[in-house]
Write a protein that holds these residues in place. Structure first.
Motif, PDB file in Angstrom:
ATOM      1  N   GLY A  39       0.841  -1.192   0.000  1.00  0.00           N
ATOM      2  CA  GLY A  39       0.000   0.000   0.000  1.00  0.00           C
ATOM      3  C   GLY A  39       0.871   1.235   0.000  1.00  0.00           C
ATOM      4  O   GLY A  39       2.062   1.163   0.292  1.00  0.00           O
ATOM      5  N   PRO A  40       0.262   2.382  -0.321  1.00  0.00           N
ATOM      6  CA  PRO A  40       1.048   3.608  -0.428  1.00  0.00           C
ATOM      7  C   PRO A  40       1.702   3.999   0.891  1.00  0.00           C
ATOM      8  O   PRO A  40       1.260   3.580   1.959  1.00  0.00           O
ATOM      9  N   SER A  41       2.737   4.802   0.773  1.00  0.00           N
ATOM     10  CA  SER A  41       3.403   5.347   1.947  1.00  0.00           C
ATOM     11  C   SER A  41       2.397   6.132   2.789  1.00  0.00           C
ATOM     12  O   SER A  41       1.572   6.869   2.253  1.00  0.00           O
ATOM     13  N   LEU A 195       4.089 -12.172   8.483  1.00  0.00           N
ATOM     14  CA  LEU A 195       3.428 -10.984   7.956  1.00  0.00           C
ATOM     15  C   LEU A 195       4.525 -10.065   7.434  1.00  0.00           C
ATOM     16  O   LEU A 195       5.375  -9.637   8.210  1.00  0.00           O
ATOM     17  N   CYS A 196       4.492  -9.783   6.152  1.00  0.00           N
ATOM     18  CA  CYS A 196       5.574  -9.026   5.550  1.00  0.00           C
ATOM     19  C   CYS A 196       5.014  -7.787   4.862  1.00  0.00           C
ATOM     20  O   CYS A 196       4.246  -7.898   3.907  1.00  0.00           O
ATOM     21  N   VAL A 197       5.433  -6.620   5.334  1.00  0.00           N
ATOM     22  CA  VAL A 197       5.182  -5.408   4.575  1.00  0.00           C
ATOM     23  C   VAL A 197       6.307  -5.311   3.557  1.00  0.00           C
ATOM     24  O   VAL A 197       7.484  -5.237   3.920  1.00  0.00           O
ATOM     25  N   THR A 198       5.959  -5.382   2.303  1.00  0.00           N
ATOM     26  CA  THR A 198       6.981  -5.285   1.268  1.00  0.00           C
ATOM     27  C   THR A 198       6.335  -4.915  -0.058  1.00  0.00           C
ATOM     28  O   THR A 198       5.153  -5.203  -0.291  1.00  0.00           O
ATOM     29  N   HIS A 199       7.125  -4.272  -0.900  1.00  0.00           N
ATOM     30  CA  HIS A 199       6.673  -4.012  -2.258  1.00  0.00           C
ATOM     31  C   HIS A 199       7.391  -4.908  -3.259  1.00  0.00           C
ATOM     32  O   HIS A 199       7.354  -4.653  -4.465  1.00  0.00           O
ATOM     33  N   PHE A 228      -5.023 -11.161  -6.934  1.00  0.00           N
ATOM     34  CA  PHE A 228      -4.684  -9.798  -6.530  1.00  0.00           C
ATOM     35  C   PHE A 228      -3.966  -9.055  -7.657  1.00  0.00           C
ATOM     36  O   PHE A 228      -4.292  -7.910  -7.964  1.00  0.00           O
ATOM     37  N   PHE A 229      -2.999  -9.724  -8.274  1.00  0.00           N
ATOM     38  CA  PHE A 229      -2.211  -9.038  -9.306  1.00  0.00           C
ATOM     39  C   PHE A 229      -2.900  -9.026 -10.664  1.00  0.00           C
ATOM     40  O   PHE A 229      -2.800  -8.062 -11.403  1.00  0.00           O
ATOM     41  N   ASP A 230      -3.609 -10.117 -10.989  1.00  0.00           N
ATOM     42  CA  ASP A 230      -4.181 -10.203 -12.333  1.00  0.00           C
ATOM     43  C   ASP A 230      -5.560  -9.578 -12.416  1.00  0.00           C
ATOM     44  O   ASP A 230      -6.005  -9.194 -13.482  1.00  0.00           O
ATOM     45  N   LEU A 241      -0.870  -0.652  -8.152  1.00  0.00           N
ATOM     46  CA  LEU A 241      -0.115  -1.685  -8.871  1.00  0.00           C
ATOM     47  C   LEU A 241       0.524  -1.113 -10.129  1.00  0.00           C
ATOM     48  O   LEU A 241       1.650  -1.451 -10.468  1.00  0.00           O
ATOM     49  N   SER A 242      -0.189  -0.213 -10.785  1.00  0.00           N
ATOM     50  CA  SER A 242       0.380   0.358 -12.014  1.00  0.00           C
ATOM     51  C   SER A 242       1.606   1.209 -11.692  1.00  0.00           C
ATOM     52  O   SER A 242       2.485   1.379 -12.518  1.00  0.00           O
ATOM     53  N   GLN A 243       1.661   1.716 -10.460  1.00  0.00           N
ATOM     54  CA  GLN A 243       2.818   2.554 -10.082  1.00  0.00           C
ATOM     55  C   GLN A 243       4.032   1.739  -9.669  1.00  0.00           C
ATOM     56  O   GLN A 243       5.152   2.206  -9.775  1.00  0.00           O
ATOM     57  N   ILE A 244       3.787   0.543  -9.113  1.00  0.00           N
ATOM     58  CA  ILE A 244       4.939  -0.202  -8.618  1.00  0.00           C
ATOM     59  C   ILE A 244       5.388  -1.331  -9.529  1.00  0.00           C
ATOM     60  O   ILE A 244       6.513  -1.812  -9.410  1.00  0.00           O
TER      61      ILE A 244
END
Ligand code: ADP
Ligand code: MG
Length: 245
Positions: A39-41, A195-199, A228-230, A241-244
């Motif tokens: 998620g965003p900062s 539980l992992c916060v990661t991009h 989630f991704f597709d 998603l389009s930003q990362i």
């Protein structure tokens, strides 16, 4: 205990002063489950993770770790902290202690293990993260990737029931990201609850059972990684998603 969840958040709300940072968060994590949070900062990811081992206090709702509620009861907080390992973006190693001493500190002082035994356990985890030869060095003498692997080994020395990661690779030089992710993948394959916060979306696709998208203090969307991704549902998820990606 009423169920087998390792971590449960029920209608969790938190404010920083007037600012409503976590809004009705509901999340149940089963044993062995791997959850990636993105998620965003500023969306509250770190705050949520930090509430799970009471580095931050929530004001409304319930957080349970292995059925034990996190309240202001210090005994519960201490018990929960033994069960929950945490790895931070900036490693947070003690700079004046060697790698081995960093790993032995909590086992000796919190678990009251004899030093010899704590050192044996520490060395076995340093071997698992592939840096046993760095045991007598100080954190400042190690690369970022090595320091983060020490931080992971240090957490594992407490034999935690769940591991929390808060952007463990985002302070690393690109060439060191892989070595840390490899350790995390291995841990996941061994059945650790995570539980992992990661991009790192490659990591998410590889190991996550569920991906959670947070925005403005809320869980906006949650799905298994393929969907989630597709097939992201909300516009905000699509935009993110389009930003990362
Ligand atoms: P994320 O990890 O998703 O970037 P954080 O949980 O760090 O988000 O922060 C969420 C929001 O809460 C941000 O707007 C941030 O500025 C604010 N915040 C974080 N920590 C504090 C604090 N200790 N006091 C006041 N506001 C904070
Ligand atoms: Mg954060």
């Amino acid at each position: 205990m009423e169920n087998n969840y390792v971590v449960e958040l029920k209608d969790v709300n938190k404010w920083y002063g007037e600012f409503h940072v976590l809004r009705n968060i509901n999340l149940s994590v089963s044993k062995g489950e791997k959850i990636v949070i993105c998620g965003p900062s500023g969306s509250g990811k770190s705050t949520m993770i930090r509430c799970i081992n009471r580095l931050e206090e929530h004001q409304r709702g319930d957080i349970l770790v292995k059925g034990l509620a996190l309240t202001s009861d210090l005994k519960n907080i201490e018990t929960v902290r033994r069960e929950v390992g945490m790895v931070f973006q900036h490693f947070n190693l003690f700079p004046h202690l060697t790698v081995l001493e960093n790993c032995c500190l909590a086992p000796i002082w919190v678990k009251q293990l004899p030093r010899r035994e704590a050192e044996e356990i520490a060395m076995s985890f340093l071997e698992r993260v592939q840096i046993p030869e760095q045991a007598l060095k100080y954190p400042g003498q190690l690369s970022g990737g090595q320091q983060q692997r020490v931080a992971i080994a240090r957490s594992l020395c407490m034999n935690p029931q769940v591991m929390l990661f808060d952007e463990p690779t985002s302070a690393l030089d690109p060439e060191m990201v892989r070595e840390v992710l490899d350790v995390m993948v291995e841990l996941a394959n061994e059945g650790m609850t995570m539980l992992c916060v990661t991009h790192e979306m490659g990591f998410a696709k590889q190991v996550a059972d569920r991906v959670i998208f947070m925005d403005r203090g809320q869980i906006m969307e949650e799905n298994e990684p393929g969907q989630f991704f597709d097939n992201p549902q909300s516009e905000r998820t699509k935009l993110f998603l389009s930003q990362i990606l």
